[in-house]
Design a protein around this motif. Sequence first.
Motif, short mmCIF file in Angstrom:
data_model
loop_
_atom_site.label_atom_id
_atom_site.label_comp_id
_atom_site.label_asym_id
_atom_site.label_seq_id
_atom_site.Cartn_x
_atom_site.Cartn_y
_atom_site.Cartn_z
N VAL A 20 -0.67 20.38 -22.90
CA VAL A 20 -0.08 19.52 -21.87
C VAL A 20 -0.84 18.20 -21.86
O VAL A 20 -2.05 18.17 -22.07
N SER A 21 -0.12 17.12 -21.60
CA SER A 21 -0.76 15.80 -21.44
C SER A 21 -0.11 15.09 -20.26
O SER A 21 1.11 14.89 -20.24
N ILE A 22 -0.92 14.72 -19.25
CA ILE A 22 -0.44 14.02 -18.06
C ILE A 22 -1.35 12.82 -17.84
O ILE A 22 -2.57 12.94 -17.84
N ASP A 23 -0.75 11.66 -17.64
CA ASP A 23 -1.49 10.42 -17.41
C ASP A 23 -0.77 9.65 -16.31
O ASP A 23 0.44 9.43 -16.41
N GLY A 24 -1.49 9.26 -15.24
CA GLY A 24 -0.79 8.57 -14.16
C GLY A 24 -1.68 7.86 -13.17
O GLY A 24 -2.90 7.93 -13.22
N GLU A 25 -1.01 7.16 -12.25
CA GLU A 25 -1.67 6.41 -11.20
C GLU A 25 -0.80 6.48 -9.96
O GLU A 25 0.43 6.37 -10.05
N ILE A 26 -1.44 6.66 -8.80
CA ILE A 26 -0.69 6.69 -7.54
C ILE A 26 -1.40 5.78 -6.54
O ILE A 26 -2.63 5.81 -6.43
N ARG A 27 -0.61 4.95 -5.84
CA ARG A 27 -1.15 4.00 -4.86
C ARG A 27 -0.38 4.12 -3.55
O ARG A 27 0.49 3.30 -3.26
N PRO A 28 -0.72 5.10 -2.70
CA PRO A 28 -0.05 5.16 -1.39
C PRO A 28 -0.69 4.16 -0.44
O PRO A 28 -1.91 4.09 -0.31
N SER A 29 0.13 3.33 0.19
CA SER A 29 -0.38 2.38 1.18
C SER A 29 0.70 2.12 2.22
O SER A 29 1.89 2.24 1.94
N GLY A 30 0.25 1.78 3.41
CA GLY A 30 1.20 1.51 4.47
C GLY A 30 0.56 0.76 5.61
O GLY A 30 -0.65 0.80 5.82
N SER A 31 1.40 0.05 6.35
CA SER A 31 0.93 -0.70 7.51
C SER A 31 2.05 -0.73 8.55
O SER A 31 3.20 -1.04 8.23
N VAL A 32 1.69 -0.37 9.79
CA VAL A 32 2.66 -0.38 10.89
C VAL A 32 2.03 -1.13 12.05
O VAL A 32 0.89 -0.84 12.44
N ASN A 33 2.74 -2.09 12.62
CA ASN A 33 2.28 -2.84 13.79
C ASN A 33 3.28 -2.67 14.92
O ASN A 33 4.49 -2.82 14.70
N ILE A 34 2.78 -2.35 16.10
CA ILE A 34 3.64 -2.15 17.28
C ILE A 34 3.13 -3.05 18.40
O ILE A 34 1.94 -3.00 18.74
N ASP A 35 3.99 -3.86 18.97
CA ASP A 35 3.67 -4.69 20.12
C ASP A 35 4.50 -4.22 21.31
O ASP A 35 5.72 -4.08 21.20
N SER A 36 3.83 -4.00 22.45
CA SER A 36 4.54 -3.64 23.67
C SER A 36 4.09 -4.58 24.78
O SER A 36 2.90 -4.90 24.90
N THR A 37 5.04 -5.04 25.58
CA THR A 37 4.75 -6.03 26.61
C THR A 37 5.34 -5.60 27.95
O THR A 37 6.47 -5.12 28.02
N MET A 38 4.54 -5.79 29.00
CA MET A 38 5.00 -5.59 30.37
C MET A 38 4.78 -6.93 31.08
O MET A 38 3.63 -7.38 31.21
N MET A 59 -4.93 3.49 -0.50
CA MET A 59 -5.72 4.30 -1.43
C MET A 59 -5.21 4.11 -2.86
O MET A 59 -4.08 3.70 -3.07
N VAL A 60 -6.06 4.44 -3.82
CA VAL A 60 -5.69 4.38 -5.24
C VAL A 60 -6.33 5.57 -5.95
O VAL A 60 -7.53 5.82 -5.80
N VAL A 61 -5.54 6.31 -6.69
CA VAL A 61 -6.06 7.40 -7.52
C VAL A 61 -5.42 7.26 -8.90
O VAL A 61 -4.22 7.10 -9.04
N LYS A 62 -6.28 7.32 -9.93
CA LYS A 62 -5.84 7.14 -11.31
C LYS A 62 -6.46 8.25 -12.14
O LYS A 62 -7.61 8.62 -11.90
N GLY A 63 -5.73 8.79 -13.08
CA GLY A 63 -6.34 9.84 -13.89
C GLY A 63 -5.46 10.36 -15.00
O GLY A 63 -4.31 9.95 -15.15
N ASN A 64 -6.04 11.29 -15.78
CA ASN A 64 -5.28 11.95 -16.83
C ASN A 64 -5.84 13.35 -17.07
O ASN A 64 -7.00 13.62 -16.77
N MET A 65 -4.96 14.21 -17.55
CA MET A 65 -5.33 15.58 -17.85
C MET A 65 -4.72 15.97 -19.19
O MET A 65 -3.54 15.69 -19.43
N LYS A 66 -5.53 16.61 -20.02
CA LYS A 66 -5.04 17.08 -21.31
C LYS A 66 -5.49 18.52 -21.52
O LYS A 66 -6.67 18.84 -21.35
N LEU A 67 -4.56 19.36 -21.90
CA LEU A 67 -4.85 20.74 -22.27
C LEU A 67 -4.45 20.88 -23.73
O LEU A 67 -3.29 20.69 -24.08
#
Length: 197
Positions: A20-38, A59-67
């Motif tokens: 098996v050969s797997i090579d990849g990169e994953i970059r999950p990121s997010g931003s949420v802004n909430i404004d509330s006014t009285m 975040m960032v994760v990069k890697g590979n696996m070989k069997l």
Amino acid sequence: DLQASGKMDLRKMSSSPRSVSIDGEIRPSGSVNIDSTMSVDAFVTRSGLKMTGSLHSSMVVKGNMKLDRGRVLNLQVDMPKDKMDILDIKTKFFILHNDQEKEQKMMEDNRKEFELCTGSTVAKVTGLELCGQLHYVNASMESRGPYFPLTGPSGLSITLQKRDSHTGYKLLAKRVENKRSSIAQVSFDTPRSAVAR
């Protein structure tokens, strides 16, 4: 936002010996802004309270696996960033008067702050330190105080920080068999590390 890229070769997975050969990169990121006014709007003037909340993660994760033929496993995980914000949540308060905003501390009494990190032992073994921080105002004993989250600015953050100069992790596992014996070998390395592991 989720960015992922990579490639997999599974053609020899079903046949024996497996490869098996797997090579990849994953970059999950997010931003949420909430404004509330009285606020109260009296035509010629406006005043009120504004609360802003933000949530951020990157975040960032990069890697590979070989069997190789079911006997040699080679795994590599790279750490391209020195610091990763797993979770960062903050709230702030502002007094509004017409078009102007002035930041407010709200309640000052009984402010709680906590910080916890995995410590030097984990940092020495892995080269990483996981830290969490929490701050808020505890108004539970105040009979005339507001309910949370209106007590004041609060925040929660979880970060993963590199405490070594390494670029990632390498794991190599081998198995050699013959008629008389079966030998297994496992090695672990942190390339460019200042600490010998």
